[in-house]
Design a protein around this motif. Structure first.
Motif, short mmCIF file in Angstrom:
data_model
loop_
_atom_site.label_atom_id
_atom_site.label_comp_id
_atom_site.label_asym_id
_atom_site.label_seq_id
_atom_site.Cartn_x
_atom_site.Cartn_y
_atom_site.Cartn_z
N PRO A 233 0.82 -1.22 0.00
CA PRO A 233 0.00 0.00 0.00
C PRO A 233 0.86 1.27 0.00
O PRO A 233 2.07 1.22 0.12
CB PRO A 233 -0.81 -0.12 1.30
N SER A 234 0.18 2.39 -0.09
CA SER A 234 0.91 3.65 -0.24
C SER A 234 1.48 4.14 1.08
O SER A 234 0.97 3.86 2.16
CB SER A 234 0.00 4.72 -0.84
N MET A 235 2.56 4.90 0.96
CA MET A 235 3.12 5.62 2.11
C MET A 235 2.29 6.88 2.38
O MET A 235 1.97 7.19 3.52
CB MET A 235 4.59 5.98 1.83
N GLY A 236 1.97 7.60 1.32
CA GLY A 236 1.22 8.82 1.51
C GLY A 236 0.62 9.32 0.22
O GLY A 236 0.93 8.83 -0.87
N SER A 237 -0.26 10.31 0.35
CA SER A 237 -0.91 10.93 -0.80
C SER A 237 -0.80 12.44 -0.69
O SER A 237 -0.86 13.00 0.42
CB SER A 237 -2.38 10.54 -0.89
N ILE A 238 -0.64 13.09 -1.83
CA ILE A 238 -0.58 14.56 -1.89
C ILE A 238 -1.70 15.00 -2.84
O ILE A 238 -1.64 14.75 -4.05
CB ILE A 238 0.79 15.05 -2.37
N LEU A 239 -2.70 15.65 -2.28
CA LEU A 239 -3.91 16.04 -3.01
C LEU A 239 -3.98 17.55 -3.10
O LEU A 239 -3.87 18.25 -2.08
CB LEU A 239 -5.14 15.49 -2.29
N ARG A 240 -4.17 18.06 -4.32
CA ARG A 240 -4.27 19.50 -4.56
C ARG A 240 -5.65 19.84 -5.08
O ARG A 240 -6.19 19.17 -5.98
CB ARG A 240 -3.22 19.96 -5.56
N CYS A 241 -6.23 20.90 -4.53
CA CYS A 241 -7.52 21.40 -5.00
C CYS A 241 -7.30 22.34 -6.19
O CYS A 241 -6.60 23.35 -6.07
CB CYS A 241 -8.24 22.13 -3.88
N VAL A 242 -7.89 22.01 -7.31
CA VAL A 242 -7.84 22.86 -8.50
C VAL A 242 -9.04 23.81 -8.52
O VAL A 242 -8.90 25.00 -8.77
CB VAL A 242 -7.81 22.00 -9.78
N GLU A 243 -10.22 23.27 -8.24
CA GLU A 243 -11.46 24.06 -8.21
C GLU A 243 -12.41 23.38 -7.24
O GLU A 243 -12.51 22.16 -7.21
CB GLU A 243 -12.06 24.12 -9.61
N CYS A 244 -13.12 24.19 -6.46
CA CYS A 244 -14.05 23.61 -5.48
C CYS A 244 -15.16 24.60 -5.19
O CYS A 244 -15.03 25.80 -5.43
CB CYS A 244 -13.32 23.22 -4.19
N PRO A 245 -16.29 24.11 -4.66
CA PRO A 245 -17.38 25.02 -4.30
C PRO A 245 -16.99 25.89 -3.12
O PRO A 245 -16.12 25.54 -2.32
CB PRO A 245 -18.52 24.06 -3.95
N ARG A 246 -17.64 27.03 -2.98
CA ARG A 246 -17.36 27.92 -1.84
C ARG A 246 -17.79 27.27 -0.54
O ARG A 246 -17.19 27.50 0.52
CB ARG A 246 -18.07 29.26 -2.02
N VAL A 247 -18.83 26.45 -0.61
CA VAL A 247 -19.32 25.75 0.57
C VAL A 247 -19.51 24.28 0.21
O VAL A 247 -20.11 23.97 -0.82
CB VAL A 247 -20.66 26.34 1.07
N GLY A 248 -19.00 23.40 1.04
CA GLY A 248 -19.15 21.97 0.81
C GLY A 248 -17.91 21.34 0.20
O GLY A 248 -16.97 22.02 -0.21
N GLY A 249 -17.92 20.02 0.15
CA GLY A 249 -16.80 19.29 -0.44
C GLY A 249 -15.60 19.15 0.48
O GLY A 249 -14.48 18.95 0.00
N ASP A 250 -15.81 19.25 1.80
CA ASP A 250 -14.70 19.10 2.75
C ASP A 250 -14.18 17.67 2.74
O ASP A 250 -14.83 16.75 2.24
CB ASP A 250 -15.16 19.43 4.18
N THR A 251 -13.00 17.48 3.34
CA THR A 251 -12.45 16.14 3.55
C THR A 251 -12.12 15.98 5.03
O THR A 251 -11.63 16.91 5.67
CB THR A 251 -11.20 15.89 2.70
N ILE A 252 -12.39 14.78 5.55
CA ILE A 252 -12.11 14.42 6.95
C ILE A 252 -10.97 13.42 6.97
O ILE A 252 -10.94 12.49 6.16
CB ILE A 252 -13.36 13.80 7.61
N TRP A 253 -10.02 13.60 7.90
CA TRP A 253 -8.96 12.62 8.12
C TRP A 253 -9.05 12.10 9.55
O TRP A 253 -9.50 12.82 10.46
CB TRP A 253 -7.59 13.23 7.90
N VAL A 254 -8.61 10.85 9.75
CA VAL A 254 -8.72 10.19 11.04
C VAL A 254 -7.36 9.62 11.45
O VAL A 254 -6.69 8.97 10.63
CB VAL A 254 -9.74 9.03 10.99
N ASN A 255 -6.99 9.82 12.69
CA ASN A 255 -5.75 9.28 13.25
C ASN A 255 -6.01 7.84 13.69
O ASN A 255 -6.58 7.60 14.76
CB ASN A 255 -5.31 10.14 14.43
N MET A 256 -5.58 6.86 12.90
CA MET A 256 -5.86 5.47 13.19
C MET A 256 -4.87 4.87 14.19
O MET A 256 -5.11 3.78 14.73
CB MET A 256 -5.89 4.66 11.91
#
Length: 302
Positions: free
Chosen positions: A126-149
């Motif tokens: 599996p992966s070590m990590g991911s790098i995600l960039r936002c190009v375009e998004c709505p002003r409200v909504g589309g959030d992302t949640i991360w969890v400390n496992m």
């Protein structure tokens, strides 16, 4: 097919108490996440900056960077600083950089990433990590949640920790991704990506932390539950297995282990897939949300 396997990185030295960082760091929540400022990710990382970011990633599990107007080539170069990159077998790719997976959602294409998961846990490596960039998004909504496992594992009752210590779990990409593939594509993807087995509790190769490594997107069942559990009837065995697996899945849903990011264009999130899960909130349809992700190959879970 998975790229060639990288040898695990040498353990990054712990920072000294008086370490002077070349950028600012603001903790996001008590459990997980930090905002990193005063850094321009268009510029190649020198060794001190690379080591400092790697230490922060291990410590905080996910790092957030605002106002990073990087090109796709710079995105790839940044990710490659941390290891070899994979090419996803299902997602669309950038035409010039196949290592960049594209997420392009709109009124014509609704998102379906709203389930807690660790990227590509269905790979043998599996992966070590991911790098995600936002190009375009709505002003409200589309959030992302991360969890400390790692925290999710640490807070489990001791009797549960003892019970799952030797469990192995099966991870498979097709139950989630198969619905978007034709029968011919399913057969091809399955031939190159068979289901794999990983420890339910893995050890982080750099921090030594114990991590709860099952997720509801890709983990289908325990591989050795019947070998370790006494039972009267077969239905007792299967129902008890599913109850335990669902209990472990639910740990990711605890807000006490989470951080939530409100995206802005040119925001970057860099997370440790070994120690974190994430969930893309699908509350913005039919608005446009366009993202690019580079994923860094990791190591076999142990």
């Amino acid at each position: 097919m998975q790229q060639a396997v990288c040898a695990p990185k040498a353990r990054v030295p712990d920072p000294s108490p008086d370490e002077s960082l070349p950028f600012t760091v603001e903790r996001a929540t008590p459990a997980i996440g930090a905002y990193v400022g005063g850094i321009d990710l268009r510029d190649p990382l020198d060794e001190p900056a690379y080591l400092a970011l790697r230490r922060l990633l291990i410590r905080y599990k996910v790092l957030f960077f605002r106002d990073q107007d990087i090109t796709p080539a710079q995105h790839v170069a940044l990710a490659q600083r941390f290891g070899e990159l994979e090419v996803h077998p299902v997602f669309a790719h950038h035409p010039d950089h196949p290592e960049l997976a594209l997420f392009d959602k709109s009124g014509e294409k609704r998102g379906h990433e709203n389930i807690f998961h660790s990227d590509v846990s269905w790979r043998e490596v599996p992966s070590m990590g991911s790098i995600l960039r936002c190009v375009e998004c709505p002003r409200v909504g589309g959030d992302t949640i991360w969890v400390n496992m790692a925290l999710a594992y640490d807070k489990l009752p001791e009797d549960v920790k003892t019970r799952i210590a030797t469990f192995q779990a099966v991870h498979d990409l097709l139950p989630l991704f198969g619905k978007v593939l034709s029968p011919e594509q399913r057969a091809s993807v399955r031939a190159q990506n068979p289901a794999v087995t990983h420890p339910v509790v893995r050890t982080h190769p750099e921090s030594g932390e114990k991590i709860l490594f099952v997720n509801e997107a890709f983990t289908t069942h325990f591989a050795n539950y019947a070998d370790t559990t006494a039972y009267r009837f077969g239905f007792d065995l299967k129902l008890a297995e599913m109850d335990l697996l669902q209990y472990l899945f639910r740990q990711a849903a605890a807000p006490e282990y989470q951080v939530r990011l409100k995206w802005q264009p040119n925001t970057i999130a860099f997370w440790d897939n070994r120690a974190a899960q994430h969930y893309a909130v699908q509350d913005y349809y039919p608005a446009v949300r366009r993202m690019m992700r580079a994923t860094i190959i990791g190591d076999r879970p142990v």
